[in-house]
Enzyme design. Structure first.
Site, PDB file in Angstrom:
ATOM      1  CE  LYS A  88       6.785   3.198   4.566  1.00 21.26           C
ATOM      2  NZ  LYS A  88       7.007   2.402   3.343  1.00 21.26           N
ATOM      3  CD  GLU A 110       9.094  -4.607   4.597  1.00 24.72           C
ATOM      4  OE1 GLU A 110       8.587  -3.522   4.215  1.00 24.72           O
ATOM      5  OE2 GLU A 110       8.445  -5.655   4.706  1.00 24.72           O
ATOM      6  CB  SER A 371       5.915  10.508   2.589  1.00 27.00           C
ATOM      7  OG  SER A 371       7.303  10.722   2.770  1.00 27.00           O
TER       8      SER A 371
END
Length: 385
Positions: A88, A110, A371
């Site tokens: 992210k 969000e 990830s």
């Protein structure tokens, strides 16, 4: 995997389905991103931040013991080793720099699993911005550690108590909030979803995963590219970024969704959160609540480019159950000493299953994007193991 059409489409998917005030805000983001992405100065500043703050490049790790057990050659692209613990941060640093370039003073975001919220709070603290993060009440309960991290970094975390109280509703509330704050705030969407230009822009900020992996595979593999590229898919940003690095190769793409949130595998055409894509819907076209043990995959749809890749046959999308994901997380921990995020464990569960049932040929070379790391999921795992 190039730019969308002038109407922000990937095939029949995408577009800009938003209130008039947000249509104009999206146009401003589109213009600013195109200008910034063509500016070597912006690209250089982002590359420096990714290197010095986020810790890029991340390594390509051969999973040697697990590979021997499965009869394939498995390589892990280690996004779990970035600062904040997931992919992210790549997208958020890009959008935060873009926000400062646009003169915005606050980031709106969000989050489901909390990793995007943590990354947003981190980038805001680094660049002197305010941050407001919307998070479903259910996700706040199961991701308590990440909520604390966001608040420690100075972000305001707003619980969302409507609907399923998960990622879908957090996204809806964040977009509603942005309607009244477009003048001083930038909406930092965390995945390849939302109105144009977000699906394309987020993929471009995540492209660094695929480009690094492509160069690493060229140096590591005799064939230069893996036979299979595998990643988990909620909205689909880590997968889109990884796939982008191998778009012009023979590598086969596999996106792995949660069994209870399989937009690409089981969804139908609809509109949600500003874009046209594949979503879980009932017979009346109402969005069906998604479920996953992994909060980051608890989304009832998929990004429009993934829907397009599915239609083209360029990528396949399969599903994995909660139990399979938990089993894969434990197996990676005990064979390689790596505790993955439950989102990433879905991708690994597919590799394990496919190696066992012939879905992967013996000796196949597999690149899997890991990830995120599993720190955030320890309390969930403790309850199950």
């Amino acid at each position: 995997m190039g730019e969308p059409t002038a109407r922000g489409r990937f095939g029949e998917y995408g577009g800009r389905y938003a209130p008039e005030s947000l249509v104009e805000a999206c146009r401003e983001v589109d213009e600013a991103f195109r200008e910034a992405w063509a500016d070597p100065g912006f690209r250089g500043e982002l590359a420096e931040l990714l290197a010095l703050h986020a810790g890029r490049p991340t390594p390509l790790t051969p999973a040697r013991r697990l590979s021997r057990e499965l009869g394939v050659r498995l390589y892990l692209k280690r996004e779990d080793l970035t600062h904040t613990g997931s992919h992210k941060i790549n997208n958020v640093l890009g959008q935060a720099l873009l926000a400062t370039r646009m003169g915005r003073r606050r980031l709106i975001a969000e989050t489901g699993a909390g990793q995007h919220g943590v990354a947003t709070a981190t980038a805001a603290a680094l660049l002197g911005l305010e941050a407001t993060v919307f998070m479903g009440e259910r996700d706040i309960e199961r991701q308590e550690l990440n909520v604390f991290r966001m608040r420690m970094l100075g972000a305001e975390v707003i619980p969302v108590t409507t609907g399923s109280r998960t990622l879908k509703d957090a996204t809806s509330q964040a977009m509603r909030h942005w309607v009244g704050a477009t003048g001083d705030s930038h909406y930092c969407i965390g995945s390849v979803v939302g109105p144009d230009p977000y699906p394309w822009m987020v993929r471009e900020f995540q492209r660094v995963i695929g480009e690094e992996a492509r160069a690493q595979c060229a140096a590591e593999l005799a064939a230069g590219v893996p036979g299979y590229v595998v990643a988990c898919v909620g909205g689909g940003s880590n997968a889109a970024g990884t796939f982008a690095g191998f778009a012009d190769t023979t590598a086969r793409f596999v996106g792995v969704e949660a069994d209870g949130g399989a937009g690409a595998a089981r969804g139908s055409l609809g509109v949600l959160h500003g874009c046209r894509s594949l979503f879980l819907q009932d017979g009346d076209g109402q969005i069906v609540e998604a479920h996953s043990i992994a909060a980051g995959l608890d989304y009832p749809g998929v990004g429009p480019e993934h829907a397009h890749l599915r239609d083209l046959g360029r990528a396949r999308y399969d599903t994995v159950t909660d139990d399979e994901a938990v089993g894969a997380a434990v197996r990676l921990a005990r064979t390689e000493g790596i505790v993955p995020a439950l989102e990433s464990a879905h991708a690994l569960a597919w590799v394990i299953r496919a190696a066992g049932d012939g879905g992967l040929p013996a000796g196949a070379t597999v690149l899997m994007t890991l990830s995120g790391r599993g720190d955030k999921d320890i309390s969930t795992l403790k309850e199950l193991l």
